[in-house]
Design an enzyme around this catalytic site. Structure first.
Site, PDB file in Angstrom:
ATOM      1  N   ASP A  30       0.860  -1.186   0.000  1.00 10.42           N
ATOM      2  CA  ASP A  30       0.000   0.000   0.000  1.00 10.42           C
ATOM      3  C   ASP A  30       0.904   1.246   0.000  1.00 10.42           C
ATOM      4  O   ASP A  30       1.725   1.412   0.911  1.00 10.42           O
ATOM      5  CB  ASP A  30      -0.870  -0.035   1.268  1.00 10.42           C
ATOM      6  CG  ASP A  30      -1.801   1.163   1.371  1.00 10.42           C
ATOM      7  OD1 ASP A  30      -1.688   2.097   0.538  1.00 10.42           O
ATOM      8  OD2 ASP A  30      -2.637   1.167   2.295  1.00 10.42           O
ATOM      9  N   GLU A  80      29.127   8.532   5.908  1.00  9.72           N
ATOM     10  CA  GLU A  80      29.223   7.136   6.299  1.00  9.72           C
ATOM     11  C   GLU A  80      29.245   6.256   5.050  1.00  9.72           C
ATOM     12  O   GLU A  80      29.232   5.041   5.150  1.00  9.72           O
ATOM     13  CB  GLU A  80      28.086   6.752   7.241  1.00  9.72           C
ATOM     14  CG  GLU A  80      26.738   6.595   6.623  1.00  9.72           C
ATOM     15  CD  GLU A  80      25.762   5.977   7.618  1.00  9.72           C
ATOM     16  OE1 GLU A  80      25.182   6.741   8.398  1.00  9.72           O
ATOM     17  OE2 GLU A  80      25.590   4.763   7.605  1.00  9.72           O
ATOM     18  N   CYS A 112      25.296   8.234  10.842  1.00 12.05           N
ATOM     19  CA  CYS A 112      24.636   9.495  10.453  1.00 12.05           C
ATOM     20  C   CYS A 112      25.030  10.668  11.339  1.00 12.05           C
ATOM     21  O   CYS A 112      24.599  11.802  11.110  1.00 12.05           O
ATOM     22  CB  CYS A 112      23.122   9.324  10.484  1.00 12.05           C
ATOM     23  SG  CYS A 112      22.562   7.997   9.420  1.00 12.05           S
ATOM     24  N   THR A 153      13.725   3.592   2.192  1.00 16.24           N
ATOM     25  CA  THR A 153      14.367   4.677   2.958  1.00 16.24           C
ATOM     26  C   THR A 153      15.766   4.998   2.433  1.00 16.24           C
ATOM     27  O   THR A 153      16.586   5.558   3.151  1.00 16.24           O
ATOM     28  CB  THR A 153      14.447   4.353   4.477  1.00 16.24           C
ATOM     29  OG1 THR A 153      15.377   3.267   4.677  1.00 16.24           O
ATOM     30  CG2 THR A 153      13.109   3.964   5.046  1.00 16.24           C
ATOM     31  N   SER A 202      17.386  -0.395  15.508  1.00 12.97           N
ATOM     32  CA  SER A 202      17.883   0.957  15.212  1.00 12.97           C
ATOM     33  C   SER A 202      16.901   2.021  15.705  1.00 12.97           C
ATOM     34  O   SER A 202      17.316   3.083  16.190  1.00 12.97           O
ATOM     35  CB  SER A 202      18.174   1.133  13.717  1.00 12.97           C
ATOM     36  OG  SER A 202      16.999   1.229  12.964  1.00 12.97           O
ATOM     37  N   HIS A 234      17.474  14.122  13.353  1.00  9.00           N
ATOM     38  CA  HIS A 234      17.894  13.224  12.275  1.00  9.00           C
ATOM     39  C   HIS A 234      16.658  12.501  11.723  1.00  9.00           C
ATOM     40  O   HIS A 234      15.832  12.008  12.486  1.00  9.00           O
ATOM     41  CB  HIS A 234      18.908  12.222  12.809  1.00  9.00           C
ATOM     42  CG  HIS A 234      19.234  11.133  11.842  1.00  9.00           C
ATOM     43  ND1 HIS A 234      19.604  11.406  10.542  1.00  9.00           N
ATOM     44  CD2 HIS A 234      19.232   9.782  11.964  1.00  9.00           C
ATOM     45  CE1 HIS A 234      19.819  10.254   9.910  1.00  9.00           C
ATOM     46  NE2 HIS A 234      19.596   9.256  10.742  1.00  9.00           N
ATOM     47  N   LYS A 243       8.292  10.202  15.901  1.00 12.32           N
ATOM     48  CA  LYS A 243       8.433   9.299  17.056  1.00 12.32           C
ATOM     49  C   LYS A 243       9.359   9.925  18.092  1.00 12.32           C
ATOM     50  O   LYS A 243       9.153   9.786  19.295  1.00 12.32           O
ATOM     51  CB  LYS A 243       9.022   7.951  16.605  1.00 12.32           C
ATOM     52  CG  LYS A 243       8.079   7.077  15.770  1.00 12.32           C
ATOM     53  CD  LYS A 243       8.824   5.819  15.315  1.00 12.32           C
ATOM     54  CE  LYS A 243       8.060   5.013  14.283  1.00 12.32           C
ATOM     55  NZ  LYS A 243       6.928   4.286  14.826  1.00 12.32           N
ATOM     56  N   ASN A 273      16.782   9.353   2.776  1.00 15.42           N
ATOM     57  CA  ASN A 273      17.778   9.427   3.833  1.00 15.42           C
ATOM     58  C   ASN A 273      19.104   9.894   3.242  1.00 15.42           C
ATOM     59  O   ASN A 273      19.631   9.271   2.330  1.00 15.42           O
ATOM     60  CB  ASN A 273      17.947   8.055   4.501  1.00 15.42           C
ATOM     61  CG  ASN A 273      18.744   8.142   5.801  1.00 15.42           C
ATOM     62  OD1 ASN A 273      19.243   9.207   6.161  1.00 15.42           O
ATOM     63  ND2 ASN A 273      18.853   7.030   6.502  1.00 15.42           N
ATOM     64  N   SER A 305      23.863   5.558  14.101  1.00 18.76           N
ATOM     65  CA  SER A 305      23.817   4.182  14.569  1.00 18.76           C
ATOM     66  C   SER A 305      25.166   3.738  15.075  1.00 18.76           C
ATOM     67  O   SER A 305      26.215   4.226  14.649  1.00 18.76           O
ATOM     68  CB  SER A 305      23.372   3.258  13.428  1.00 18.76           C
ATOM     69  OG  SER A 305      22.014   3.469  13.151  1.00 18.76           O
TER      70      SER A 305
HETATM   71  N1  COA Z   1      -0.831   2.934   5.753  1.00 21.22           N
HETATM   72  C1  COA Z   1      -0.213   3.750   6.644  1.00 21.22           C
HETATM   73  N2  COA Z   1       0.797   3.325   7.449  1.00 21.22           N
HETATM   74  C2  COA Z   1       1.216   2.054   7.331  1.00 21.22           C
HETATM   75  C3  COA Z   1       0.616   1.173   6.408  1.00 21.22           C
HETATM   76  C4  COA Z   1      -0.448   1.652   5.604  1.00 21.22           C
HETATM   77  N3  COA Z   1      -1.066   0.879   4.706  1.00 21.22           N
HETATM   78  N4  COA Z   1       1.225  -0.028   6.518  1.00 21.22           N
HETATM   79  C5  COA Z   1       2.191   0.110   7.482  1.00 21.22           C
HETATM   80  N5  COA Z   1       2.170   1.366   7.958  1.00 21.22           N
HETATM   81  C6  COA Z   1       3.059   1.954   8.973  1.00 21.22           C
HETATM   82  C7  COA Z   1       3.358   1.051  10.154  1.00 21.22           C
HETATM   83  O1  COA Z   1       2.314   1.090  11.120  1.00 21.22           O
HETATM   84  C8  COA Z   1       4.651   1.661  10.656  1.00 21.22           C
HETATM   85  O2  COA Z   1       4.398   2.841  11.375  1.00 21.22           O
HETATM   86  P1  COA Z   1       4.616   2.879  12.972  1.00 21.22           P
HETATM   87  O3  COA Z   1       6.041   2.478  13.222  1.00 21.22           O
HETATM   88  O4  COA Z   1       4.385   4.312  13.327  1.00 21.22           O
HETATM   89  O5  COA Z   1       3.630   1.928  13.542  1.00 21.22           O
HETATM   90  C9  COA Z   1       5.333   2.108   9.377  1.00 21.22           C
HETATM   91  O6  COA Z   1       4.314   2.156   8.377  1.00 21.22           O
HETATM   92  C10 COA Z   1       6.437   1.168   8.909  1.00 21.22           C
HETATM   93  O7  COA Z   1       5.879  -0.121   8.863  1.00 21.22           O
HETATM   94  P2  COA Z   1       6.739  -1.385   9.322  1.00 21.22           P
HETATM   95  O8  COA Z   1       5.942  -2.613   9.102  1.00 21.22           O
HETATM   96  O9  COA Z   1       7.319  -1.149  10.672  1.00 21.22           O
HETATM   97  O10 COA Z   1       7.884  -1.296   8.211  1.00 21.22           O
HETATM   98  P3  COA Z   1       9.059  -2.276   7.878  1.00 21.22           P
HETATM   99  O11 COA Z   1       9.244  -3.308   8.912  1.00 21.22           O
HETATM  100  O12 COA Z   1       8.817  -2.729   6.484  1.00 21.22           O
HETATM  101  O13 COA Z   1      10.348  -1.309   7.861  1.00 21.22           O
HETATM  102  C11 COA Z   1      11.968   0.117   8.884  1.00 21.22           C
HETATM  103  C12 COA Z   1      10.492  -0.111   8.588  1.00 21.22           C
HETATM  104  C13 COA Z   1      12.173   1.518   9.422  1.00 21.22           C
HETATM  105  C14 COA Z   1      12.455  -0.898   9.934  1.00 21.22           C
HETATM  106  C15 COA Z   1      12.791  -0.053   7.576  1.00 21.22           C
HETATM  107  O14 COA Z   1      12.395   0.914   6.656  1.00 21.22           O
HETATM  108  C16 COA Z   1      14.285   0.032   7.787  1.00 21.22           C
HETATM  109  O15 COA Z   1      14.950  -0.935   8.158  1.00 21.22           O
HETATM  110  N6  COA Z   1      14.886   1.236   7.518  1.00 21.22           N
HETATM  111  C17 COA Z   1      16.335   1.452   7.628  1.00 21.22           C
HETATM  112  C18 COA Z   1      16.801   1.670   9.062  1.00 21.22           C
HETATM  113  C19 COA Z   1      16.348   2.966   9.656  1.00 21.22           C
HETATM  114  O16 COA Z   1      16.064   3.901   8.959  1.00 21.22           O
HETATM  115  N7  COA Z   1      16.344   3.048  11.006  1.00 21.22           N
HETATM  116  C20 COA Z   1      15.915   4.241  11.714  1.00 21.22           C
HETATM  117  C21 COA Z   1      16.778   4.630  12.857  1.00 21.22           C
HETATM  118  S1  COA Z   1      18.386   5.146  12.350  1.00 21.22           S
END
Ligand code: COA
Length: 386
Positions: A30, A80, A112, A153, A202, A234, A243, A273, A305
């Site tokens: 979605d 990085e 970062c 991302t 992370s 960041h 968050k 990013n 990180s």
């Molecule tokens: N409509 C709206 N929101 C939706 C959705 C939809 N149809 N489907 C999922 N979401 C939301 C989830 O609820 C979640 O939000 P929340 O965390 O506020 O609850 C968000 O979208 C992400 O969904 P999630 O299932 O957690 O995603 P994922 O497991 O596929 O991956 C990360 C998310 C961030 C873990 C992934 O992008 C990643 O590994 N990124 C790189 C690391 C990173 O950036 N880390 C951050 C700290 S440095």
């Protein structure tokens, strides 16, 4: 005490743009998951003749055109996604930009966070010698494996900042809160061109570093929460900053509204990013998008990180708006060339750490390009289009 801080800043990004709607459709996800769940719309993707050096030098060039090169005795290049294990990306940029040879040039790495270490070091150097100026360049290409949760991302961008005494834009205040913890949440082994990441860990490490850094900031006499007017964090994806503010609100008991940071998201939603550059792309968007900043205190949370968090503050200078380049970033974003998913996947797969001699195709319209490897050394040049 003389105010020291950011006198000018400038953002550059990459040639191509990938639409997250297309990526979502292809992955049968979605699109709202990316747009709302992660808070991202598109990401920038470098062409074969772009990298952290070309983006970093392109970000710095308008600053040097405006303020000259005299007195720049330090170039900090934070990244990085370094392109050499030994030579600093800053050395290439120093040459491309025609900077004074009487300079110290070094690369700074801690995921970062590196640009904040660079900014603080620059502030300290200028405090010691207020007649000097320091150039901080933060430049990164965020790459995750295709079809991995991190893929939406990705991103690419650079922010250059000129640090001086009596700055035109933002005075960096002296108190900083720090939090360091050895965590395996994200790293990139030497033989990989993509990061290894534990996404859940992370996010937890980021939020723990935030509260730890905040507590240290307050213990050292940093401004109380009700004296912080804006929040600039960041943004590995912009939802992460939401968050963060929610966590800070819970931690401090203060009522902190996303209106404090809404303007910081505009550029990162578009470029994705940009690792070290991300928080300062947030600052660039805030300065461009919020007309009421003079005298306001910005709370910055920088995270890298591995993991470091730093909370510090800056106060926006009166008259700052006269020193901005309205529309410059919007034009840069608009100029990006959309790329099909098939071409994006091919470009992604073609990135390799090889040191074999090669020549890159001429694609970028940026001021500088990566021409390839000759005698195993990276070659850069000014493009003819500018
Ligand atoms: N409509 C709206 N929101 C939706 C959705 C939809 N149809 N489907 C999922 N979401 C939301 C989830 O609820 C979640 O939000 P929340 O965390 O506020 O609850 C968000 O979208 C992400 O969904 P999630 O299932 O957690 O995603 P994922 O497991 O596929 O991956 C990360 C998310 C961030 C873990 C992934 O992008 C990643 O590994 N990124 C790189 C690391 C990173 O950036 N880390 C951050 C700290 S440095």
């Amino acid at each position: 005490m003389t105010a020291i801080g950011i006198h000018d800043l400038s953002l550059a990004t990459a040639h191509h743009v990938v639409d997250l709607g297309d990526l979502a459709t292809a992955a049968d996800v979605d699109p709202a998951k990316y747009r709302v769940g992660l808070g991202q719309d598109r990401f920038s993707l470098p062409s074969a003749d772009e990298d952290i050096v070309t983006m970093g030098a392109s970000a710095a060039l308008p600053i040097l055109e405006r303020h000259g090169r005299d007195g720049i005795r330090t170039v900090f290049f934070a990244t990085e996604s370094g392109i050499d294990q030994s030579k600093s990306g800053g050395m290439f940029a120093h040459g491309l930009l025609g900077l004074d040879p009487r300079a110290r040039v070094v690369e700074i790495k801690q995921a970062c966070y590196g640009a904040t270490a660079a900014l603080q070091a620059a502030v300290a150097l200028v405090a010691r010698a207020p007649g000097e100026r320091a150039l901080v360049i933060a430049s990164d290409v965020a790459r995750y494996d295709l079809d991995s949760p991190g893929e939406p991302t990705q991103g690419a961008g650079a922010v250059a900042m000129l640090v001086t005494a009596d700055p035109a834009l933002v005075e960096i205040e002296p108190v900083s809160g720090l939090n360091a913890a050895d965590v395996d949440d994200f790293w990139r082994p030497n033989d990989r061109t993509t990061a290894v990441v534990d996404g859940g860990l992370s996010m937890k490490a980021y939020l723990d570093a935030l509260t730890g850094a905040w507590d240290d900031f307050r213990a050292r006499g940093g401004a109380p929460i009700d004296e912080i007017d804006r929040f600039c964090a960041h943004q590995p994806f912009t939802k992460m900053a939401r968050k963060a503010l929610a966590r800070l609100a819970r931690h401090t008991g203060a009522d902190l509204d996303d209106a404090m940071q809404e303007a910081t998201f505009a550029y990162n939603r578009e470029i994705g990013n940009a690792y070290t550059a991300s928080i300062y792309a947030g600052l660039a968007a805030l300065l461009d998008g919020d007309a009421d900043l003079a005298g306001r205190r910005i709370g910055f949370f920088s995270y890298g990180s591995g993991a470091i968090g730093e909370f510090f503050t800056g106060v926006v200078r009166p008259g700052y708006a006269d020193h901005l380049r309205p529309g410059a970033v919007a034009a840069e974003l608009e100029a990006r060339e959309p790329i099909s998913l098939a071409d994006y996947r091919a470009l992604h797969a073609a990135v390799s750490p090889s040191d074999e001699d090669s020549e890159t195709p001429r694609v970028t319209r940026a001021p500088f390009r990566f021409a390839g490897l000759r005698g195993r050394a990276r070659q850069y040049e000014r493009t003819e289009t500018r």
